[in-house]
Design a protein around this motif. Sequence first.
Motif, PDB file in Angstrom:
ATOM      1  N   ARG A  79      56.116  39.699  40.265  1.00  0.00           N
ATOM      2  CA  ARG A  79      55.138  38.620  40.397  1.00  0.00           C
ATOM      3  C   ARG A  79      53.754  39.224  40.197  1.00  0.00           C
ATOM      4  O   ARG A  79      53.488  40.347  40.635  1.00  0.00           O
ATOM      5  N   LYS A  82      48.358  38.433  43.525  1.00  0.00           N
ATOM      6  CA  LYS A  82      47.877  37.187  44.136  1.00  0.00           C
ATOM      7  C   LYS A  82      48.795  35.989  43.883  1.00  0.00           C
ATOM      8  O   LYS A  82      48.459  34.867  44.251  1.00  0.00           O
ATOM      9  N   HIS A  83      49.957  36.220  43.265  1.00  0.00           N
ATOM     10  CA  HIS A  83      50.928  35.131  43.108  1.00  0.00           C
ATOM     11  C   HIS A  83      51.466  34.755  44.485  1.00  0.00           C
ATOM     12  O   HIS A  83      51.670  35.617  45.344  1.00  0.00           O
ATOM     13  N   ARG A  84      51.719  33.477  44.695  1.00  0.00           N
ATOM     14  CA  ARG A  84      52.158  33.017  46.016  1.00  0.00           C
ATOM     15  C   ARG A  84      53.533  33.572  46.390  1.00  0.00           C
ATOM     16  O   ARG A  84      53.890  33.598  47.579  1.00  0.00           O
ATOM     17  N   GLU A  85      54.324  34.024  45.404  1.00  0.00           N
ATOM     18  CA  GLU A  85      55.638  34.594  45.702  1.00  0.00           C
ATOM     19  C   GLU A  85      55.619  36.120  45.738  1.00  0.00           C
ATOM     20  O   GLU A  85      56.669  36.751  45.851  1.00  0.00           O
ATOM     21  N   TRP A  87      55.035  39.833  47.356  1.00  0.00           N
ATOM     22  CA  TRP A  87      55.200  40.383  48.701  1.00  0.00           C
ATOM     23  C   TRP A  87      55.221  41.915  48.650  1.00  0.00           C
ATOM     24  O   TRP A  87      55.441  42.510  47.596  1.00  0.00           O
TER      25      TRP A  87
END
Length: 413
Positions: A79, A82-85, A87
Amino acid sequence: MTANPEIDSILQRAADGGRITPEEALLIYTEAPFHALAEAADTVRRRRYPDGIVTYLIDRNINYTNVCVTACKFCAFFRAPKHREGWAHPREEILHRCGEAVDLGATQVMLQGGHHPDFGVEYYEELFSSVKQAYPQLAIHSIGPSEILHMAKVSGVSIEDAVVRIKAAGLDSIAGAGAEMLPERPRKAIAPLKESGARWLEVMAVAHRHGLSSTATMMMGTGETHAERIEHIRMIREVQDLAVANGYRDDAVETGHEVGGFRAFIPWTYQPENNHLKGRTQATTMEYLRFLAMSRLFFDNVAHLQASWLTTGKDVGQLSLHLGVDDLGSIMLEENVISSAGARHRSNLHELIWMIRTADRTPAQRDTLYRHLAVHHTPADDPTDERVVSHFSSIAMPGGGAGRAQLPLVDAK
């Protein structure tokens, strides 16, 4: 013997341990009769390993982050920053997973992740030293040249400094990750933001010089030509020639063991789900099997050849044992990257041993450096732990999930 005297001569020379050229490799890969090619490759295996042993490993692939700035077109795992997915696992979670792996008999962990924009050499020093302090019995066979180049850039240090520091922190071996296709045209087509194949090999050569051996890999089926596949292994063999000529040895074993440079070659097939390539090109089973056999003949200077049952299936994995392969890789207690792209093959320890034994080979558990830990001469020698199954905590597989208190068993069928 075949109907072509030139092919006969090449196969015989290679079977006897002689070197073949890239042009000869391309000829036998594309035109040699399958059974003659397989027989020549298996002759090399029998000469190298007359005891008939085929090895396996118990390990866990632990991904510390999926955040990556490289954006390879074949990858379904990464990802963007800063992608919401996106981690990154805390150190406690990584150590928890290492502890689970040790409890299940793992001798190795592969710590891998994306090229996180904030992770420099310091991050890896802390990660490796934490794992070694908590679980000194685990070999850290991790990261690849791409991650080393990235961490060196983030920290503003040389490749050599990065290699020396992460080795001192506990890195035992470098994975062949990030090789994919080394020749320039196919590499730019699938990973335009990644380092060149020559640069990838340069990092491996630095690691070899500093007493870290490694594996070499290749991803088949993204639109590369047969000639480009041969060029990939030519580039690897050339770097291995340098390691052999300079007498490089892995610092983890006593002097005299043939473990310097690349220990093994591991080709695998591109998986088409959830990525930008979308399966427009894929390698067939026969292409894969022929390439395995040809690789055993071509790599006169690399000790081991591993088949990828994870990407090709267990039936193909077992068949590969008759084409020069002497290692079936691992029962991966966790694997997320290739699984995210569609690899759905699972196994368990008993099934993997059965695959080896019913191919008329002797199964043996090995460590990272291919030293035998347990040879299963008869079924009475087989391990009895029913919990050792692949993908018990993969986030990419149905029923998976990291950090569970109870480890769910997976039906190998």
